[in-house]
Design a protein around this motif. Sequence first.
Motif, PDB file in Angstrom:
ATOM      1  N   THR A  84      57.988  84.552  78.681  1.00 52.58           N
ATOM      2  CA  THR A  84      57.904  85.413  77.487  1.00 52.58           C
ATOM      3  C   THR A  84      58.235  84.590  76.253  1.00 52.58           C
ATOM      4  OG1 THR A  84      58.841  87.159  78.869  1.00 52.58           O
ATOM      5  CG2 THR A  84      58.668  87.613  76.507  1.00 52.58           C
ATOM      6  N   HIS A  85      57.398  84.680  75.236  1.00 47.65           N
ATOM      7  CA  HIS A  85      57.664  83.942  73.999  1.00 47.65           C
ATOM      8  C   HIS A  85      57.269  84.792  72.806  1.00 47.65           C
ATOM      9  CE1 HIS A  85      57.560  80.842  77.099  1.00 47.65           C
ATOM     10  NE2 HIS A  85      58.511  80.295  76.365  1.00 47.65           N
ATOM     11  N   ILE A  86      58.254  85.059  71.979  1.00 42.81           N
ATOM     12  CA  ILE A  86      58.069  85.924  70.812  1.00 42.81           C
ATOM     13  C   ILE A  86      58.189  85.075  69.548  1.00 42.81           C
ATOM     14  CG2 ILE A  86      58.900  88.007  69.638  1.00 42.81           C
ATOM     15  CD1 ILE A  86      57.880  88.390  72.620  1.00 42.81           C
ATOM     16  N   ARG A  87      57.310  85.323  68.599  1.00 40.70           N
ATOM     17  CA  ARG A  87      57.387  84.640  67.302  1.00 40.70           C
ATOM     18  C   ARG A  87      58.792  84.878  66.719  1.00 40.70           C
ATOM     19  NH1 ARG A  87      53.453  83.353  63.338  1.00 40.70           N
ATOM     20  NH2 ARG A  87      51.731  84.151  64.617  1.00 40.70           N
ATOM     21  N   PRO A  88      59.511  83.842  66.311  1.00 39.97           N
ATOM     22  CA  PRO A  88      60.903  84.044  65.862  1.00 39.97           C
ATOM     23  C   PRO A  88      61.058  85.135  64.810  1.00 39.97           C
ATOM     24  CG  PRO A  88      60.484  81.710  66.141  1.00 39.97           C
ATOM     25  CD  PRO A  88      59.164  82.398  66.366  1.00 39.97           C
ATOM     26  N   SER A  89      60.108  85.241  63.897  1.00 39.20           N
ATOM     27  CA  SER A  89      60.236  86.262  62.839  1.00 39.20           C
ATOM     28  C   SER A  89      60.040  87.682  63.369  1.00 39.20           C
ATOM     29  CB  SER A  89      59.221  85.988  61.728  1.00 39.20           C
ATOM     30  OG  SER A  89      57.908  86.018  62.249  1.00 39.20           O
ATOM     31  N   ALA A  90      59.587  87.812  64.627  1.00 39.44           N
ATOM     32  CA  ALA A  90      59.350  89.144  65.210  1.00 39.44           C
ATOM     33  C   ALA A  90      60.352  89.480  66.306  1.00 39.44           C
ATOM     34  CB  ALA A  90      57.931  89.224  65.766  1.00 39.44           C
TER      35      ALA A  90
END
Length: 152
Positions: A84-90
């Motif tokens: 799982t990898h989420i854009r840091p700003s999100a």
Amino acid sequence: MRIRDAVATDAPEISTFLKELTAAGKRKSPDDVGFVLAHYIESTQKIKCSVAEDQGVVLGFQSLQHAAGDTTSGNGSGWAVIGTHIRPSAARRGVGRALFAASQSAAESADVTDIEATIAADNPEALAYYDAMGFKTYKTTENQVCKRFSVP
Ligand SMILES: CC(C)(COP(=O)(O)OP(=O)(O)OC[C@H]1O[C@@H](n2cnc3c(N)ncnc32)[C@H](O)[C@@H]1OP(=O)(O)O)[C@@H](O)C(=O)NCCC(=O)NCCS
């Protein structure tokens, strides 16, 4: 936000935020476009690779793949591995939770029995995330924590 299957044209945008995660010390695997295509979106082991998108911006992705007998547990048949990898700003906006709903559904359809997540021991956000999704620790090494989700 909507959840949809990842497509090849998502790879450059995914690579961009993987590089942000690398720069922040939260990713150690490769983050280039070729890696994203080969290991996630077009992986031969793929069960599901989903993205969360909001107004044309990819907020994060989750990869669910057949374990091919190489999970840390040594189990192969019926096991899958997840990333799982989420854009840091999100981060911390429910993106990971929404992605896991899609992955869990895909796991059930693919007759997956167990999903393994391997997490760096010094990654408290990811440990908390997988705990919240219902994963349980079943093995630890010096640097890694292996968590397992039993598919209902
Ligand atoms: C870990 C990660 C996947 C979490 O995704 P996310 O979209 O931010 O998570 P969500 O907002 O859906 O959070 C779901 C639940 O997980 C837990 N959680 C997520 N981030 C957390 C944090 N920073 N601290 C504590 N708990 C957290 C909470 O229980 C949360 O529920 P709540 O917000 O209702 O309390 C994301 O932060 C990420 O991509 N991190 C960098 C890459 C990485 O480490 N990936 C995992 C590699 S194994």
